[in-house]
Motif scaffolding. Structure first.
Motif, mmCIF file in Angstrom:
data_model
loop_
_atom_site.group_PDB
_atom_site.id
_atom_site.type_symbol
_atom_site.label_atom_id
_atom_site.label_comp_id
_atom_site.label_asym_id
_atom_site.label_seq_id
_atom_site.Cartn_x
_atom_site.Cartn_y
_atom_site.Cartn_z
ATOM 1 N N LYS A 257 0.834 -1.207 0.000
ATOM 2 C CA LYS A 257 0.000 0.000 0.000
ATOM 3 C C LYS A 257 0.870 1.260 0.000
ATOM 4 N N ASN A 258 1.968 1.220 0.723
ATOM 5 C CA ASN A 258 2.903 2.343 0.754
ATOM 6 C C ASN A 258 3.540 2.566 -0.618
ATOM 7 N N LEU A 259 3.906 1.492 -1.307
ATOM 8 C CA LEU A 259 4.474 1.627 -2.655
ATOM 9 C C LEU A 259 3.487 2.290 -3.608
ATOM 10 N N ILE A 260 2.223 1.922 -3.489
ATOM 11 C CA ILE A 260 1.200 2.461 -4.384
ATOM 12 C C ILE A 260 0.890 3.915 -4.064
ATOM 13 N N GLU A 261 0.683 4.213 -2.789
ATOM 14 C CA GLU A 261 0.254 5.558 -2.412
ATOM 15 C C GLU A 261 1.370 6.595 -2.417
ATOM 16 N N LYS A 262 2.558 6.205 -1.992
ATOM 17 C CA LYS A 262 3.625 7.198 -1.830
ATOM 18 C C LYS A 262 4.656 7.201 -2.956
ATOM 19 N N ASN A 263 4.829 6.076 -3.639
ATOM 20 C CA ASN A 263 5.883 5.974 -4.642
ATOM 21 C C ASN A 263 5.380 5.923 -6.073
ATOM 22 N N GLY A 264 4.081 6.019 -6.267
ATOM 23 C CA GLY A 264 3.529 6.117 -7.613
ATOM 24 C C GLY A 264 3.418 4.826 -8.395
ATOM 25 N N TYR A 265 3.500 3.681 -7.742
ATOM 26 C CA TYR A 265 3.349 2.410 -8.443
ATOM 27 C C TYR A 265 1.881 2.132 -8.710
ATOM 28 N N ARG A 266 1.614 1.352 -9.738
ATOM 29 C CA ARG A 266 0.262 0.919 -10.090
ATOM 30 C C ARG A 266 0.262 -0.592 -10.239
ATOM 31 N N ILE A 267 -0.874 -1.214 -9.953
ATOM 32 C CA ILE A 267 -0.995 -2.665 -10.035
ATOM 33 C C ILE A 267 -1.104 -3.074 -11.494
ATOM 34 N N GLU A 268 -0.324 -4.079 -11.881
ATOM 35 C CA GLU A 268 -0.365 -4.625 -13.232
ATOM 36 C C GLU A 268 -1.244 -5.860 -13.252
ATOM 37 N N GLY A 269 -1.952 -6.088 -14.353
ATOM 38 C CA GLY A 269 -2.764 -7.283 -14.510
ATOM 39 C C GLY A 269 -4.042 -6.960 -15.253
ATOM 40 N N THR A 270 -4.940 -7.937 -15.293
ATOM 41 C CA THR A 270 -6.219 -7.724 -15.954
ATOM 42 C C THR A 270 -7.073 -6.787 -15.109
ATOM 43 N N GLU A 271 -8.144 -6.270 -15.697
ATOM 44 C CA GLU A 271 -9.012 -5.337 -14.981
ATOM 45 C C GLU A 271 -9.623 -5.967 -13.740
ATOM 46 N N VAL A 272 -9.985 -7.230 -13.837
ATOM 47 C CA VAL A 272 -10.588 -7.929 -12.699
ATOM 48 C C VAL A 272 -9.569 -8.090 -11.576
ATOM 49 N N GLU A 273 -8.345 -8.512 -11.917
ATOM 50 C CA GLU A 273 -7.298 -8.666 -10.912
ATOM 51 C C GLU A 273 -6.997 -7.339 -10.231
ATOM 52 N N VAL A 274 -6.878 -6.293 -11.016
ATOM 53 C CA VAL A 274 -6.579 -4.973 -10.464
ATOM 54 C C VAL A 274 -7.691 -4.524 -9.531
ATOM 55 N N ALA A 275 -8.936 -4.712 -9.934
ATOM 56 C CA ALA A 275 -10.070 -4.304 -9.099
ATOM 57 C C ALA A 275 -10.090 -5.077 -7.784
ATOM 58 N N LEU A 276 -9.836 -6.382 -7.844
ATOM 59 C CA LEU A 276 -9.824 -7.189 -6.624
ATOM 60 C C LEU A 276 -8.684 -6.790 -5.692
ATOM 61 N N LEU A 277 -7.511 -6.548 -6.252
ATOM 62 C CA LEU A 277 -6.373 -6.159 -5.427
ATOM 63 C C LEU A 277 -6.557 -4.768 -4.822
ATOM 64 N N LYS A 278 -7.137 -3.856 -5.591
ATOM 65 C CA LYS A 278 -7.425 -2.527 -5.045
ATOM 66 C C LYS A 278 -8.373 -2.635 -3.859
ATOM 67 N N GLN A 279 -9.401 -3.466 -4.008
ATOM 68 C CA GLN A 279 -10.354 -3.641 -2.930
ATOM 69 C C GLN A 279 -9.688 -4.298 -1.726
ATOM 70 N N LYS A 280 -8.858 -5.280 -1.956
ATOM 71 C CA LYS A 280 -8.177 -5.993 -0.877
ATOM 72 C C LYS A 280 -7.208 -5.071 -0.119
ATOM 73 N N LEU A 281 -6.542 -4.198 -0.866
ATOM 74 C CA LEU A 281 -5.589 -3.272 -0.249
ATOM 75 C C LEU A 281 -6.253 -2.036 0.337
ATOM 76 N N GLY A 282 -7.436 -1.710 -0.155
ATOM 77 C CA GLY A 282 -8.078 -0.478 0.281
ATOM 78 C C GLY A 282 -7.457 0.733 -0.385
ATOM 79 N N VAL A 283 -6.973 0.557 -1.616
ATOM 80 C CA VAL A 283 -6.325 1.623 -2.373
ATOM 81 C C VAL A 283 -7.223 2.012 -3.523
ATOM 82 N N TYR A 284 -7.405 3.307 -3.695
ATOM 83 C CA TYR A 284 -8.251 3.788 -4.797
ATOM 84 C C TYR A 284 -7.484 4.875 -5.537
ATOM 85 N N TYR A 285 -7.183 4.625 -6.771
ATOM 86 C CA TYR A 285 -6.545 5.623 -7.629
ATOM 87 C C TYR A 285 -7.191 5.530 -9.000
ATOM 88 N N ALA A 286 -7.014 6.580 -9.760
ATOM 89 C CA ALA A 286 -7.648 6.648 -11.093
ATOM 90 C C ALA A 286 -6.910 5.792 -12.095
#
Length: 99
Positions: A70-99
């Motif tokens: 979560k720190n990598l995503i929010e503070k360092n500008g990383y984004r989750i790679e994968g299919t749309e479904v995988e990304v949506a599930l991981l965002k929900q699991k992490l509690g991270v919301y970005y555009a």
């Protein structure tokens, strides 16, 4: 068991990360965050592993991978790679919301 995910920055650099229980953090304690250059979490893990906090390292092993990712995503500008479904599930699991 931890789930491996790939994170990508806009400049093209990749970082592998995990979500789930951290066996390495359980066995090696604060050395894991130190090796990942995550100094704040290394200090927290060191404090939790102080004498008298018997469950501290165990609890920290359950939450460390999620906090690090979560720190990598929010503070360092990383984004989750994968299919749309995988990304949506991981965002929900992490509690991270970005555009």
């Amino acid at each position: 068991m931890a789930q491996k995910i790939v994170l990508k920055r806009p400049d093209g650099t990749f970082q592998e990360s995990y979500i789930g229980f951290s066996w390495t953090c359980l066995f090696f304690g604060f050395c894991v965050p130190l090796l990942r250059k995550d100094y704040l979490h290394a200090l927290i893990c060191l404090i939790l592993s102080a004498p008298g906090w018997a469950l501290g390292p165990l609890i920290y092993a359950f939450i460390y991978n999620k906090m690090f990712t979560k720190n990598l995503i929010e503070k360092n500008g990383y984004r989750i790679e994968g299919t749309e479904v995988e990304v949506a599930l991981l965002k929900q699991k992490l509690g991270v919301y970005y555009a």
